[in-house]
Scaffold this motif. Structure first.
Motif, PDB file in Angstrom:
ATOM      1  N   VAL A   5      33.894  45.789  27.117  1.00 52.91           N
ATOM      2  CA  VAL A   5      35.198  45.143  26.989  1.00 52.91           C
ATOM      3  C   VAL A   5      35.564  44.626  28.375  1.00 52.91           C
ATOM      4  O   VAL A   5      35.408  45.342  29.362  1.00 52.91           O
ATOM      5  CB  VAL A   5      36.244  46.174  26.507  1.00 52.91           C
ATOM      6  N   SER A   6      36.021  43.373  28.430  1.00 50.34           N
ATOM      7  CA  SER A   6      36.294  42.808  29.753  1.00 50.34           C
ATOM      8  C   SER A   6      37.394  41.765  29.720  1.00 50.34           C
ATOM      9  O   SER A   6      37.831  41.332  28.648  1.00 50.34           O
ATOM     10  CB  SER A   6      35.019  42.167  30.316  1.00 50.34           C
ATOM     11  N   THR A   7      37.792  41.346  30.919  1.00 54.25           N
ATOM     12  CA  THR A   7      38.656  40.178  31.078  1.00 54.25           C
ATOM     13  C   THR A   7      37.796  39.067  31.685  1.00 54.25           C
ATOM     14  O   THR A   7      36.726  39.333  32.251  1.00 54.25           O
ATOM     15  CB  THR A   7      39.807  40.463  32.063  1.00 54.25           C
ATOM     16  N   LEU A   8      38.280  37.833  31.566  1.00 52.51           N
ATOM     17  CA  LEU A   8      37.682  36.693  32.286  1.00 52.51           C
ATOM     18  C   LEU A   8      38.858  35.978  32.933  1.00 52.51           C
ATOM     19  O   LEU A   8      39.861  35.732  32.266  1.00 52.51           O
ATOM     20  CB  LEU A   8      36.994  35.740  31.305  1.00 52.51           C
ATOM     21  N   ASP A   9      38.769  35.668  34.213  1.00 48.63           N
ATOM     22  CA  ASP A   9      39.930  35.012  34.813  1.00 48.63           C
ATOM     23  C   ASP A   9      39.713  33.501  34.947  1.00 48.63           C
ATOM     24  O   ASP A   9      38.629  32.985  34.640  1.00 48.63           O
ATOM     25  CB  ASP A   9      40.317  35.675  36.152  1.00 48.63           C
ATOM     26  N   GLY A  10      40.763  32.827  35.368  1.00 52.34           N
ATOM     27  CA  GLY A  10      40.739  31.364  35.438  1.00 52.34           C
ATOM     28  C   GLY A  10      39.711  30.825  36.423  1.00 52.34           C
ATOM     29  O   GLY A  10      39.280  29.679  36.314  1.00 52.34           O
ATOM     30  N   PHE A  11      39.288  31.647  37.378  1.00 47.97           N
ATOM     31  CA  PHE A  11      38.253  31.208  38.324  1.00 47.97           C
ATOM     32  C   PHE A  11      36.845  31.420  37.749  1.00 47.97           C
ATOM     33  O   PHE A  11      35.861  31.037  38.362  1.00 47.97           O
ATOM     34  CB  PHE A  11      38.340  31.992  39.641  1.00 47.97           C
ATOM     35  N   GLY A  12      36.761  32.157  36.629  1.00 47.13           N
ATOM     36  CA  GLY A  12      35.457  32.420  36.021  1.00 47.13           C
ATOM     37  C   GLY A  12      34.921  33.815  36.290  1.00 47.13           C
ATOM     38  O   GLY A  12      33.798  34.139  35.903  1.00 47.13           O
TER      39      GLY A  12
END
Ligand code: ADP
Length: 542
Positions: free
Chosen positions: A419-426
Motif C-alpha cells: 500500500v503506498s502513496t504517489l506524489d505529484g513529483f512522481g
C-alpha cells in the motif's frame, strides 16, 4: 512497415562479453569461504564462465535444465550464473535461511538437477538429501584441497569439474525470452512461488535500473553487492556492475559490521547495497570504533523501509548519500529508487529530506499506479494511499507451473500487495504491506511509519508494530520493541516520544519489550509470527 534495424537478442552473456572486451582488467574481489580474499579480472571471469558452461555441457546439462545454487556472493557463484545462463540453463538461487521443508519443496518443485554448494551449506543439504527427488548430484564450490568429508552422494569438486571445460566454448544463440534465472518468493502465506526471469528481463532491468538517476554505476565505481545473489537477483548488481565496467566486491559469508567494513576498505567501495539490518550492524561498528567510511559515496538501502534516522546518520555523519530503493522478487527486483530529480534541486533541506525517505521513483520500464479496493485509480497527490500496481518488462506475468492462475488484471497490472502513496513529483512511498496495515475505526494506520519513528529513539534497536483486536475500533496498534543493551526505556517514555510526531489516534495503545523480533528468510520483520505470538494479547484499555 517494420524498422530496418538489427535483431540483436538481449542475452546475459553479452554483458560479460562487453565487460571483458572493454573493461577486461577491472576486477572481481571476493571474500572466499575458505578464508583468503581472492581477486581476478573480467577476462578471468569470462574465461572461467565459458569453461564451466562447457564442463556442464559435457556432463549432460542441456538448455532448459534448472540447477540450484546455495552460495554466498563470490566469484565462483558469478561464473555459475554467467556460465549456466549462457548455456541456456536456469540458475535457481536457494536461500539458505529457508526452513528445511521450504527448501525441499522448492528444490522438488523446480525439479533442480544438480546443486552447487558453498562449503558452508554442505551440512544443510546433507540433512535433507533423502527428500530431494530430482537431484542427480552435488557440486561443491571449492578446490580439491578443501573438499570436505560428506555423506552427500554423487559429489563433484568445482575446481576439478571446471578443469574439464573448454575456455573457447561459444555461447549458443538463444531467443532472448529464454528463461535463465529462478527465485522463489519466501511466501509468508502458502507455498513459495517461483519467479522465472528471462535473459531479456534481466538485461532490460539491469540497463533500466542503472540509469544515472537510479543506480548510475560507472566504470570508475567499485560496487559491493552485500545483498545476496539468492535474494532477488542481488538487485541486479551482478549484471549492472559488469555492464558498466565497475569493479565488483563480493563479501562472501561474513555480514557483521567489522567484516563488511573490511571489504569496504579493501575494495575501496564507492557504492554498496543491502537491507537496513546490515547497515544497522555497520553503523554500530563505526560508532563503537570511531572509524570513518573513507571511500563510500553511495549506499542503496531497500528490502524493508529505511528509517529516517539511518538516512540521517549516513548522510550527516559519514557523508555517504543514501539511495532508498523498493522492489520485490516479482519485479527483477527493483521498482523504484530515490534520488532528487531535476527541478527539485533548490528545495529546502527539510523538504529534500522528506522526499529522500520515500521509496523513490520508478526507472523507465516500470509503470506504477495506486488503486482503491474497487480498482479505481487514486490521485497522485502524496496523500491518497492504495494498492500499488505495477507493469513492465521486468515484472512477472505468472509463477512457475502456475501459468493457469492469472496474477495480472485484464490490463496487465500486477498487484504488489503493498500500500503506498504517489506524489505529484512522481515519488512513491510505501505505507504498508496490505496484509499488515492496521484498520482502526475504518481508517488505516501505517505500521512502517510508526516503526520508523520508534527506531529513531536512541534506546530502540528494533521496533515492530502489529494490529491487535479491539472491540470498538476493530484493531489498535501494539508497539513491540527490542531495547538497546542496558536501556531501561519504559512504554510511557516511548509513547511520550511519539506524541506530536503522529496523529493522536495513531499512538500505539501499548508497548511491549522483547529480546528478539522474528525475521523472515530475507531479513524482514516476520509480522505473521509476531501476530501469532501476540494472538492472546489483550490491550490494557480493553
Ligand atoms: P520476500 O517477500 O520473499 O521477503 P521480496 O524481496 O520479494 O521478498 O519482498 C518484497 C517486499 O518487501 C515488498 O513488496 C515490500 O513490502 C517490501 N519492501 C521492499 N523494499 C522496501 C522498502 N524500501 N520499504 C518498505 N518495504 C519494502
Amino acid at each position: 512497415m517494420k524498422g530496418l534495424m538489427q535483431d540483436w537478442p538481449l542475452l546475459v552473456p553479452t554483458v560479460l562479453d562487453h565487460a571483458c572486451t572493454y573493461h577486461g582488467t577491472r576486477e572481481v574481489i571476493s571474500r572466499t569461504v575458505e578464508g583468503p580474499i581472492h581477486r581476478y579480472t573480467y577476462i578471468d571471469l569470462n574465461r572461467r564462465s565459458r569453461k564451466i558452461a562447457s564442463a556442464l555441457q559435457k556432463m549432460g546439462v542441456k538448455p532448459g535444465d534448472i540447477l540450484g545454487t546455495m552460495a554466498w556472493n563470490g566469484y565462483r557463484h558469478m561464473e555459475i550464473w554467467y556460465g549456466l545462463m549462457g548455456l541456456g540453463g536456469i540458475v535457481h538461487t536457494l536461500n539458505p535461511r529457508l526452513f528445511a521443508d521450504q527448501l525441499i519443496y522448492i528444490i522438488n518443485h523446480a525439479e533442480d538437477r544438480y546443486l552447487f554448494l558453498d562449503l558452508t551449506f554442505v551440512p544443510v543439504i546433507e540433512a535433507i538429501q533423502d527428500r530431494l527427488d530430482t537431484i542427480k548430484g552435488f557440486i561443491i564450490m571449492t578446490d580439491d584441497e578443501h573438499m570436505p568429508e560428506t555423506t552427500l552422494e554423487n559429489v563433484l569438486c568445482y575446481e576439478t569439474l571446471i578443469e574439464q571445460g573448454d575456455e573457447d566454448f561459444s555461447w549458443p544463440k538463444l531467443d532472448e525470452n529464454t528463461a535463465c534465472g529462478l527465485c522463489y518468493t519466501s511466501g509468508t502465506t502458502g507455498n513459495p512461488k517461483g519467479v522465472l526471469y528471462s535473459h531479456r528481463s534481466n538485461v532490460l532491468h539491469a540497463m533500466a535500473t542503472n540509469a544515472a538517476d537510479a543506480l548510475g554505476l560507472k566504470s570508475q565505481d567499485n560496487v559491493m553487492a552485500v545483498v545476496p545473489m539468492f535474494h532477488a537477483n542481488a538487485w541486479s548488481l551482478v549484471f549492472s556492475g559488469p555492464m558498466a565496467g565497475a569493479n565488483m566486491v563480493m563479501p562472501g559469508a561474513l555480514m557483521d559490521g567489522a567484516s563488511i567494513y573490511e571489504m569496504l576498505e579493501v575494495g575501496r567501495v564507492s557504492l554498496t547495497a543491502a537491507v537496513p539490518t546490515v547497515w544497522l550492524m555497520l553503523l554500530t561498528y563505526l560508532k563503537e570504533t570511531g572509524k570513518k567510511l573513507d571511500f563510500l559515496e553511495r549506499v542503496v538501502i531497500g528490502g524493508s523501509a529505511c528509517p529516517p534516522s539511518m538516512l540521517e546518520v549516513f548522510e550527516k555523519t559519514y557523508d555517504t548519500q543514501v539511495i532508498h530503493a523498493w522492489g520485490m522478487t516479482e519485479m527483477s527486483p527493483l521498482g523504484s529508487l530515490c534520488t532528487i530529480k531535476g527541478g527539485l534541486e533548490n528545495l529546502k533541506v527539510s523538504e529534500k529530506a522528506a522526499i529522500k525517505i520515500k521509496q523513490g521513483r520508478p526507472p523507465y520500464t516500470v509503470e506504477m499506479k495506486i488503486t482503491d479496493d474497487d480498482g479505481n485509480e487514486l490521485a497522485r497527490d502524496g496523500k491518497a494511499f492504495g494498492h500499488l500496481m505495477v507493469r513492465g518488462p521486468g515484472v512477472a506475468r505468472s509463477y512457475l507451473k502456475q501459468e493457469d492462475e492469472p496474477i495480472l488484471d485484464e490490463d496487465g497490472w500486477f498487484d504488489t500487495g503493498d500500500v503506498s502513496t504517489l506524489d505529484g513529483f512522481g515519488y512513491m512511498q510505501i505505507t504498508d504491506r496490505a496484509k499488515d496495515v492496521i484498520k482502526s475505526g475504518g481508517e488505516w494506520i501505517s505500521t512502517i511509519e510508526l516503526e520508523n519513528l520508534a527506531v529513531g529513539h536512541d534506546d530502540v534497536t528494533e521496533a515492530a508494530v502489529i494490529g491487535v483486536a479491539h472491540p470498538k475500533w476493530d484493531e489498535r496498534p501494539l508497539l513491540v520493541i527490542v531495547r538497546t543493551e542496558g536501556s531501561s526505556l519504559s512504554g510511557e517514555e516511548i509513547r511520550a516520544y511519539l506524541q506530536g510526531k503522529i496523529a493522536k489516534w495513531w499512538l500505539p495503545d501499548d508497548v511491549v519489550f522483547v529480546e528478539e523480533i522474528p525475521h523472515t528468510a530475507t531479513g524482514k520483520i516476520h509480522k505473521l509470527t509476531l501476530r501469532e505470538q501476540f494472538k492472546d494479547y489483550t490491550l490494557p484499555n480493553v
